[in-house]
Write a protein that holds these residues in place. Structure first.
Motif, PDB file in Angstrom:
ATOM      1  N   GLY A  63     -14.140  -6.888  -5.059  1.00 45.17           N
ATOM      2  CA  GLY A  63     -14.418  -8.091  -4.290  1.00 45.17           C
ATOM      3  C   GLY A  63     -13.070  -9.308  -4.207  1.00 45.17           C
ATOM      4  N   GLU A  64     -12.411  -9.090  -5.218  1.00 40.90           N
ATOM      5  CA  GLU A  64     -11.257 -10.023  -5.348  1.00 40.90           C
ATOM      6  C   GLU A  64     -10.004  -9.640  -4.580  1.00 40.90           C
ATOM      7  OE1 GLU A  64     -11.973 -11.919  -9.923  1.00 40.90           O
ATOM      8  OE2 GLU A  64     -10.694 -10.265  -9.975  1.00 40.90           O
ATOM      9  N   SER A  65      -9.281 -10.665  -4.237  1.00 38.42           N
ATOM     10  CA  SER A  65      -8.268 -10.467  -3.532  1.00 38.42           C
ATOM     11  C   SER A  65      -7.083 -11.268  -4.195  1.00 38.42           C
ATOM     12  CB  SER A  65      -8.269 -11.235  -2.004  1.00 38.42           C
ATOM     13  OG  SER A  65      -9.201 -10.624  -1.507  1.00 38.42           O
ATOM     14  N   MET A  66      -5.648 -10.837  -3.616  1.00 35.36           N
ATOM     15  CA  MET A  66      -4.397 -11.368  -4.192  1.00 35.36           C
ATOM     16  C   MET A  66      -3.548 -11.301  -2.970  1.00 35.36           C
ATOM     17  SD  MET A  66      -2.545 -10.070  -7.652  1.00 35.36           S
ATOM     18  CE  MET A  66      -1.183 -11.161  -8.290  1.00 35.36           C
ATOM     19  N   LYS A  67      -2.767 -12.574  -3.050  1.00 34.26           N
ATOM     20  CA  LYS A  67      -1.331 -12.440  -2.036  1.00 34.26           C
ATOM     21  C   LYS A  67      -0.326 -12.293  -2.965  1.00 34.26           C
ATOM     22  CE  LYS A  67       0.327 -16.152  -0.513  1.00 34.26           C
ATOM     23  NZ  LYS A  67       0.725 -17.365   0.098  1.00 34.26           N
ATOM     24  N   VAL A  68       0.453 -11.087  -2.808  1.00 35.86           N
ATOM     25  CA  VAL A  68       1.659 -10.818  -3.579  1.00 35.86           C
ATOM     26  C   VAL A  68       2.898 -10.981  -2.861  1.00 35.86           C
ATOM     27  CG1 VAL A  68       2.808  -8.687  -4.892  1.00 35.86           C
ATOM     28  CG2 VAL A  68       0.186  -8.680  -4.613  1.00 35.86           C
ATOM     29  N   PRO A  69       3.520 -11.837  -3.415  1.00 33.04           N
ATOM     30  CA  PRO A  69       5.060 -12.381  -2.735  1.00 33.04           C
ATOM     31  C   PRO A  69       5.773 -11.258  -3.378  1.00 33.04           C
ATOM     32  CG  PRO A  69       4.360 -13.623  -4.651  1.00 33.04           C
ATOM     33  CD  PRO A  69       3.462 -12.657  -4.499  1.00 33.04           C
ATOM     34  N   THR A  70       6.438 -10.367  -2.381  1.00 36.03           N
ATOM     35  CA  THR A  70       7.298  -9.222  -2.879  1.00 36.03           C
ATOM     36  C   THR A  70       8.697  -9.434  -3.274  1.00 36.03           C
ATOM     37  OG1 THR A  70       7.959  -8.503  -0.633  1.00 36.03           O
ATOM     38  CG2 THR A  70       5.700  -7.484  -1.735  1.00 36.03           C
ATOM     39  N   GLY A  71       9.121 -10.617  -2.560  1.00 38.57           N
ATOM     40  CA  GLY A  71      10.489 -10.990  -2.708  1.00 38.57           C
ATOM     41  C   GLY A  71      11.291 -10.175  -1.878  1.00 38.57           C
ATOM     42  N   ILE A  72      10.872  -9.491  -0.952  1.00 35.60           N
ATOM     43  CA  ILE A  72      11.614  -8.432  -0.204  1.00 35.60           C
ATOM     44  C   ILE A  72      11.695  -8.715   1.270  1.00 35.60           C
ATOM     45  CG2 ILE A  72      11.657  -6.037   0.445  1.00 35.60           C
ATOM     46  CD1 ILE A  72      12.314  -6.372  -2.555  1.00 35.60           C
ATOM     47  N   ARG A  73      12.853  -8.597   2.002  1.00 36.12           N
ATOM     48  CA  ARG A  73      12.915  -8.549   3.118  1.00 36.12           C
ATOM     49  C   ARG A  73      13.485  -7.326   3.865  1.00 36.12           C
ATOM     50  NH1 ARG A  73      18.303 -12.260   4.347  1.00 36.12           N
ATOM     51  NH2 ARG A  73      17.336 -12.806   6.257  1.00 36.12           N
ATOM     52  N   CYS A  74      13.275  -7.437   5.146  1.00 34.76           N
ATOM     53  CA  CYS A  74      13.955  -5.985   5.575  1.00 34.76           C
ATOM     54  C   CYS A  74      14.596  -6.280   7.019  1.00 34.76           C
ATOM     55  CB  CYS A  74      12.693  -4.875   6.053  1.00 34.76           C
ATOM     56  SG  CYS A  74      13.185  -3.280   6.388  1.00 34.76           S
ATOM     57  N   ARG A  75      15.875  -5.950   7.068  1.00 33.89           N
ATOM     58  CA  ARG A  75      16.837  -5.731   8.434  1.00 33.89           C
ATOM     59  C   ARG A  75      16.494  -4.384   8.987  1.00 33.89           C
ATOM     60  NH1 ARG A  75      21.375  -3.793   8.916  1.00 33.89           N
ATOM     61  NH2 ARG A  75      21.723  -3.672   6.523  1.00 33.89           N
ATOM     62  N   MET A  76      15.995  -4.446  10.277  1.00 36.06           N
ATOM     63  CA  MET A  76      16.011  -3.186  10.928  1.00 36.06           C
ATOM     64  C   MET A  76      16.552  -3.218  12.330  1.00 36.06           C
ATOM     65  SD  MET A  76      11.808  -2.933  11.160  1.00 36.06           S
ATOM     66  CE  MET A  76      11.392  -4.191  10.109  1.00 36.06           C
ATOM     67  N   GLU A  77      16.662  -2.047  13.055  1.00 40.65           N
ATOM     68  CA  GLU A  77      17.173  -2.255  14.065  1.00 40.65           C
ATOM     69  C   GLU A  77      16.054  -2.477  15.078  1.00 40.65           C
ATOM     70  OE1 GLU A  77      18.801   1.585  15.557  1.00 40.65           O
ATOM     71  OE2 GLU A  77      20.174   1.598  13.893  1.00 40.65           O
ATOM     72  N   GLU A  78      16.444  -3.190  16.355  1.00 38.85           N
ATOM     73  CA  GLU A  78      15.514  -3.707  17.159  1.00 38.85           C
ATOM     74  C   GLU A  78      14.264  -3.096  17.585  1.00 38.85           C
ATOM     75  OE1 GLU A  78      16.238  -5.551  21.558  1.00 38.85           O
ATOM     76  OE2 GLU A  78      17.607  -6.264  20.203  1.00 38.85           O
ATOM     77  N   ASP A  79      14.488  -1.962  18.078  1.00 38.95           N
ATOM     78  CA  ASP A  79      13.155  -1.002  18.613  1.00 38.95           C
ATOM     79  C   ASP A  79      12.211  -0.652  17.399  1.00 38.95           C
ATOM     80  OD1 ASP A  79      15.280   0.627  18.316  1.00 38.95           O
ATOM     81  OD2 ASP A  79      14.862   1.772  20.160  1.00 38.95           O
ATOM     82  N   TRP A  80      12.375  -0.934  16.286  1.00 40.01           N
ATOM     83  CA  TRP A  80      11.633  -0.436  14.947  1.00 40.01           C
ATOM     84  C   TRP A  80      10.564  -1.373  14.584  1.00 40.01           C
ATOM     85  CZ3 TRP A  80      12.105   4.734  13.191  1.00 40.01           C
ATOM     86  CH2 TRP A  80      12.903   5.357  14.075  1.00 40.01           C
ATOM     87  N   VAL A  81       9.756  -1.027  13.876  1.00 40.38           N
ATOM     88  CA  VAL A  81       8.667  -1.695  13.184  1.00 40.38           C
ATOM     89  C   VAL A  81       8.468  -1.234  11.728  1.00 40.38           C
ATOM     90  CG1 VAL A  81       6.618  -0.430  14.233  1.00 40.38           C
ATOM     91  CG2 VAL A  81       6.486  -2.831  13.421  1.00 40.38           C
ATOM     92  N   LEU A  82       8.272  -2.092  10.901  1.00 40.49           N
ATOM     93  CA  LEU A  82       7.533  -1.419   9.479  1.00 40.49           C
ATOM     94  C   LEU A  82       6.215  -1.694   9.521  1.00 40.49           C
ATOM     95  CD1 LEU A  82       8.149  -0.664   6.569  1.00 40.49           C
ATOM     96  CD2 LEU A  82       8.898  -2.820   5.985  1.00 40.49           C
ATOM     97  N   GLN A  83       5.544  -0.682   9.181  1.00 41.19           N
ATOM     98  CA  GLN A  83       4.063  -0.964   9.067  1.00 41.19           C
ATOM     99  C   GLN A  83       3.806  -0.676   7.363  1.00 41.19           C
ATOM    100  OE1 GLN A  83       1.851   1.913  11.738  1.00 41.19           O
ATOM    101  NE2 GLN A  83       2.428   0.613  13.388  1.00 41.19           N
ATOM    102  N   ILE A  84       2.703  -1.645   6.912  1.00 38.77           N
ATOM    103  CA  ILE A  84       2.558  -1.598   5.365  1.00 38.77           C
ATOM    104  C   ILE A  84       1.039  -1.341   5.359  1.00 38.77           C
ATOM    105  CG2 ILE A  84       2.345  -2.974   3.342  1.00 38.77           C
ATOM    106  CD1 ILE A  84       5.253  -3.003   4.601  1.00 38.77           C
ATOM    107  N   PHE A  85       1.048  -0.420   4.545  1.00 41.48           N
ATOM    108  CA  PHE A  85      -0.417   0.256   4.032  1.00 41.48           C
ATOM    109  C   PHE A  85      -0.539   0.125   2.533  1.00 41.48           C
ATOM    110  CE2 PHE A  85       1.240   2.682   7.759  1.00 41.48           C
ATOM    111  CZ  PHE A  85       0.242   2.388   8.532  1.00 41.48           C
ATOM    112  N   PRO A  86      -1.815   0.166   1.964  1.00 37.63           N
ATOM    113  CA  PRO A  86      -1.927   0.523   0.599  1.00 37.63           C
ATOM    114  C   PRO A  86      -1.521   1.661   0.187  1.00 37.63           C
ATOM    115  CG  PRO A  86      -4.118   0.177   1.772  1.00 37.63           C
ATOM    116  CD  PRO A  86      -3.073   0.088   2.545  1.00 37.63           C
ATOM    117  N   ARG A  87      -0.950   2.007  -1.018  1.00 33.73           N
ATOM    118  CA  ARG A  87      -0.894   3.403  -1.633  1.00 33.73           C
ATOM    119  C   ARG A  87      -2.051   4.186  -1.572  1.00 33.73           C
ATOM    120  NH1 ARG A  87       2.666   4.517  -6.053  1.00 33.73           N
ATOM    121  NH2 ARG A  87       2.114   6.585  -5.530  1.00 33.73           N
TER     122      ARG A  87
END
Length: 169
Positions: A63-87
């Motif tokens: 039931g607990e939550s946490m906001k993780v600041p990854t320290g990461i950014r991502c440069r990608m081409e215009e017609d792409w998206v990065l989707q994030i999922f749990p492992r």
């Protein structure tokens, strides 16, 4: 052969410090955490997902939550998206959930005021009383790049500046 369309980078030390403000540590500890940030990477040649590594220990009771600041950014081409999922394994064992179900990182997020800093908010939704524990540097989420299309009559000219909710203001 897969097309190379993106590059992971660290956000600046100042941006990380701002995003890391919820954690009660001093400047030297914050700098050490920043220095230890690992860029996402695939575990094997056949992996679709890029593992995101936590810069802090994650320990979540059910039931607990946490906001993780990854320290990461991502440069990608215009017609792409990065989707994030749990492992996958953490989702299976602990019902680890992303609070927004799937994280969507748009290409234009990179140029936002917060440098496109990727935060990943997770919840341990275990129904079996299991506490989730991921050590510093452990993989906890994965990102997959997908190309997308737009409609023939799309005429959007707006420019993003910000994260959550910034595209609907």
């Amino acid at each position: 052969m897969s097309r190379r369309i993106a590059r992971f980078e660290k956000v600046s030390p100042d941006q990380f410090r701002e995003g890391f403000a919820d954690f009660t540590v001093d400047e030297d500890e914050t700098a050490a955490v920043y220095d230890s940030i690992r860029l996402p990477r695939r575990a094997t040649k056949g992996s679709a997902g890029y593992d995101f590594f936590t810069p802090v220990e994650i320990r979540l009771a059910p039931g607990e939550s946490m906001k993780v600041p990854t320290g990461i950014r991502c440069r990608m081409e215009e017609d792409w998206v990065l989707q994030i999922f749990p492992r996958s394994g953490l989702g299976f064992k602990y019902r680890l959930q992303l609070n927004n179900t799937v994280g969507i990182i748009d290409a234009d997020y990179y140029a936002s005021d917060n440098e496109g800093h990727i935060f990943i908010k997770i919840t341990n939704d275990s129904r079996e009383g299991k506490t989730l524990s991921v050590p510093v540097g452990g993989a906890f989420a994965q990102g997959i790049f997908l190309q997308y299309g737009i409609t023939e009559d799309d005429d959007v000219e707006e420019i993003r500046n910000g994260g959550f909710g910034s595209t609907s203001r």
